[in-house]
Design a protein around this motif. Structure first.
Motif, PDB file in Angstrom:
ATOM      1  N   THR A  45       0.833  -1.198   0.000  1.00 39.41           N
ATOM      2  CA  THR A  45       0.000   0.000   0.000  1.00 39.41           C
ATOM      3  C   THR A  45       0.871   1.253   0.000  1.00 39.41           C
ATOM      4  O   THR A  45       0.634   2.197  -0.763  1.00 39.41           O
ATOM      5  CB  THR A  45      -0.942   0.013   1.230  1.00 39.41           C
ATOM      6  N   ALA A  46       1.900   1.267   0.839  1.00 34.88           N
ATOM      7  CA  ALA A  46       2.812   2.411   0.900  1.00 34.88           C
ATOM      8  C   ALA A  46       3.520   2.611  -0.431  1.00 34.88           C
ATOM      9  O   ALA A  46       3.606   3.740  -0.936  1.00 34.88           O
ATOM     10  CB  ALA A  46       3.830   2.215   2.019  1.00 34.88           C
ATOM     11  N   ILE A  47       3.994   1.533  -1.010  1.00 30.69           N
ATOM     12  CA  ILE A  47       4.712   1.638  -2.285  1.00 30.69           C
ATOM     13  C   ILE A  47       3.775   2.136  -3.383  1.00 30.69           C
ATOM     14  O   ILE A  47       4.159   2.975  -4.198  1.00 30.69           O
ATOM     15  CB  ILE A  47       5.402   0.309  -2.637  1.00 30.69           C
ATOM     16  N   ILE A  58       7.964   0.891  -8.871  1.00 26.94           N
ATOM     17  CA  ILE A  58       8.988   0.303  -8.004  1.00 26.94           C
ATOM     18  C   ILE A  58       8.723  -1.193  -7.876  1.00 26.94           C
ATOM     19  O   ILE A  58       7.752  -1.596  -7.239  1.00 26.94           O
ATOM     20  CB  ILE A  58       8.966   0.955  -6.612  1.00 26.94           C
ATOM     21  N   PRO A  59       9.578  -2.025  -8.451  1.00 27.10           N
ATOM     22  CA  PRO A  59       9.416  -3.470  -8.276  1.00 27.10           C
ATOM     23  C   PRO A  59       9.613  -3.847  -6.803  1.00 27.10           C
ATOM     24  O   PRO A  59      10.528  -3.356  -6.143  1.00 27.10           O
ATOM     25  CB  PRO A  59      10.522  -4.067  -9.146  1.00 27.10           C
ATOM     26  N   MET A  60       8.747  -4.682  -6.278  1.00 28.24           N
ATOM     27  CA  MET A  60       8.825  -5.064  -4.865  1.00 28.24           C
ATOM     28  C   MET A  60      10.162  -5.696  -4.503  1.00 28.24           C
ATOM     29  O   MET A  60      10.636  -5.509  -3.388  1.00 28.24           O
ATOM     30  CB  MET A  60       7.685  -6.024  -4.518  1.00 28.24           C
ATOM     31  N   ASP A  61      10.778  -6.411  -5.445  1.00 32.72           N
ATOM     32  CA  ASP A  61      12.053  -7.043  -5.111  1.00 32.72           C
ATOM     33  C   ASP A  61      13.171  -6.026  -4.871  1.00 32.72           C
ATOM     34  O   ASP A  61      14.180  -6.347  -4.259  1.00 32.72           O
ATOM     35  CB  ASP A  61      12.460  -8.065  -6.176  1.00 32.72           C
ATOM     36  N   GLU A  62      12.982  -4.796  -5.303  1.00 34.79           N
ATOM     37  CA  GLU A  62      14.004  -3.781  -5.090  1.00 34.79           C
ATOM     38  C   GLU A  62      13.991  -3.202  -3.682  1.00 34.79           C
ATOM     39  O   GLU A  62      14.941  -2.546  -3.279  1.00 34.79           O
ATOM     40  CB  GLU A  62      13.874  -2.656  -6.120  1.00 34.79           C
ATOM     41  N   VAL A  63      12.938  -3.424  -2.924  1.00 37.17           N
ATOM     42  CA  VAL A  63      12.924  -2.943  -1.546  1.00 37.17           C
ATOM     43  C   VAL A  63      13.535  -3.968  -0.599  1.00 37.17           C
ATOM     44  O   VAL A  63      13.762  -3.672   0.562  1.00 37.17           O
ATOM     45  CB  VAL A  63      11.515  -2.518  -1.078  1.00 37.17           C
ATOM     46  N   GLY A  64      13.807  -5.157  -1.097  1.00 39.61           N
ATOM     47  CA  GLY A  64      14.483  -6.183  -0.319  1.00 39.61           C
ATOM     48  C   GLY A  64      13.535  -7.087   0.456  1.00 39.61           C
ATOM     49  O   GLY A  64      12.348  -6.817   0.579  1.00 39.61           O
ATOM     50  N   LYS A  65      14.101  -8.171   0.974  1.00 42.21           N
ATOM     51  CA  LYS A  65      13.318  -9.128   1.752  1.00 42.21           C
ATOM     52  C   LYS A  65      12.927  -8.543   3.104  1.00 42.21           C
ATOM     53  O   LYS A  65      11.947  -8.950   3.700  1.00 42.21           O
ATOM     54  CB  LYS A  65      14.107 -10.419   1.971  1.00 42.21           C
ATOM     55  N   ASN A  66      13.724  -7.619   3.585  1.00 40.84           N
ATOM     56  CA  ASN A  66      13.468  -6.950   4.851  1.00 40.84           C
ATOM     57  C   ASN A  66      13.425  -5.446   4.595  1.00 40.84           C
ATOM     58  O   ASN A  66      14.401  -4.745   4.823  1.00 40.84           O
ATOM     59  CB  ASN A  66      14.546  -7.305   5.870  1.00 40.84           C
ATOM     60  N   PRO A  67      12.282  -4.952   4.113  1.00 41.58           N
ATOM     61  CA  PRO A  67      12.204  -3.550   3.707  1.00 41.58           C
ATOM     62  C   PRO A  67      12.382  -2.574   4.868  1.00 41.58           C
ATOM     63  O   PRO A  67      11.952  -2.839   5.992  1.00 41.58           O
ATOM     64  CB  PRO A  67      10.809  -3.437   3.100  1.00 41.58           C
ATOM     65  N   THR A  68      13.034  -1.485   4.559  1.00 42.30           N
ATOM     66  CA  THR A  68      13.229  -0.391   5.500  1.00 42.30           C
ATOM     67  C   THR A  68      12.790   0.898   4.807  1.00 42.30           C
ATOM     68  O   THR A  68      12.590   0.908   3.587  1.00 42.30           O
ATOM     69  CB  THR A  68      14.706  -0.254   5.897  1.00 42.30           C
ATOM     70  N   ILE A  69      12.675   1.961   5.562  1.00 43.17           N
ATOM     71  CA  ILE A  69      12.375   3.253   4.959  1.00 43.17           C
ATOM     72  C   ILE A  69      13.465   3.587   3.943  1.00 43.17           C
ATOM     73  O   ILE A  69      13.189   4.038   2.830  1.00 43.17           O
ATOM     74  CB  ILE A  69      12.309   4.359   6.037  1.00 43.17           C
ATOM     75  N   TYR A  73      13.188   4.253  -0.012  1.00 45.39           N
ATOM     76  CA  TYR A  73      13.672   5.537  -0.522  1.00 45.39           C
ATOM     77  C   TYR A  73      14.678   5.329  -1.662  1.00 45.39           C
ATOM     78  O   TYR A  73      14.585   5.975  -2.701  1.00 45.39           O
ATOM     79  CB  TYR A  73      14.322   6.355   0.599  1.00 45.39           C
ATOM     80  N   ARG A  74      15.613   4.411  -1.472  1.00 44.89           N
ATOM     81  CA  ARG A  74      16.632   4.150  -2.515  1.00 44.89           C
ATOM     82  C   ARG A  74      15.991   3.631  -3.797  1.00 44.89           C
ATOM     83  O   ARG A  74      16.386   4.033  -4.896  1.00 44.89           O
ATOM     84  CB  ARG A  74      17.674   3.174  -1.994  1.00 44.89           C
ATOM     85  N   ALA A  75      15.020   2.744  -3.675  1.00 41.52           N
ATOM     86  CA  ALA A  75      14.337   2.233  -4.869  1.00 41.52           C
ATOM     87  C   ALA A  75      13.587   3.359  -5.568  1.00 41.52           C
ATOM     88  O   ALA A  75      13.608   3.468  -6.797  1.00 41.52           O
ATOM     89  CB  ALA A  75      13.376   1.105  -4.484  1.00 41.52           C
ATOM     90  N   THR A  76      12.957   4.219  -4.795  1.00 40.12           N
ATOM     91  CA  THR A  76      12.248   5.366  -5.374  1.00 40.12           C
ATOM     92  C   THR A  76      13.233   6.298  -6.060  1.00 40.12           C
ATOM     93  O   THR A  76      12.989   6.752  -7.186  1.00 40.12           O
ATOM     94  CB  THR A  76      11.461   6.129  -4.286  1.00 40.12           C
ATOM     95  N   THR A  77      14.339   6.584  -5.395  1.00 43.99           N
ATOM     96  CA  THR A  77      15.379   7.454  -5.955  1.00 43.99           C
ATOM     97  C   THR A  77      15.866   6.920  -7.296  1.00 43.99           C
ATOM     98  O   THR A  77      15.992   7.670  -8.261  1.00 43.99           O
ATOM     99  CB  THR A  77      16.571   7.568  -4.979  1.00 43.99           C
ATOM    100  N   HIS A  78      16.098   5.627  -7.344  1.00 47.71           N
ATOM    101  CA  HIS A  78      16.583   4.995  -8.575  1.00 47.71           C
ATOM    102  C   HIS A  78      15.592   5.186  -9.725  1.00 47.71           C
ATOM    103  O   HIS A  78      15.968   5.587 -10.824  1.00 47.71           O
ATOM    104  CB  HIS A  78      16.846   3.503  -8.318  1.00 47.71           C
TER     105      HIS A  78
END
Length: 84
Positions: A45-47, A58-69, A73-78
């Motif tokens: 929902t946040a993404i 933003i592909p979900m796999d880019e936020v990692g298995k253990n997502p953090t803020i 942010y890094r995936a969004t920046t990219h």
């Protein structure tokens, strides 16, 4: 505040609201799933809200298995082509 700080703060607010917390409760490098007992639906929902606001995908796999803020942010920046 710098543009980076503004965007990071905005992303923190979007994620916090999606998982039912206040932004002040959230550290940037803490695992959202285990520390805040968020689930993938809330993260999704946040993404989705971030994607709509910043017009990115933003592909979900880019936020990692253990997502953090910070990982969100890094995936969004990219994908938004923001300077680092």
């Amino acid at each position: 505040m710098s543009a980076r700080e503004d965007r990071l703060s905005d992303i923190r607010m979007i994620v916090a609201h999606a998982i039912g917390l206040t932004p002040a409760d959230m550290a940037d490098e803490v695992d959202l799933l285990t520390t805040f007992t968020a689930d993938w639906r809330e993260i999704g929902t946040a993404i989705t809200r971030i994607e709509e606001k910043y017009r990115v995908s933003i592909p979900m796999d880019e936020v990692g298995k253990n997502p953090t803020i910070l990982s969100i942010y890094r995936a969004t920046t990219h994908h938004a082509n923001w300077p680092e």
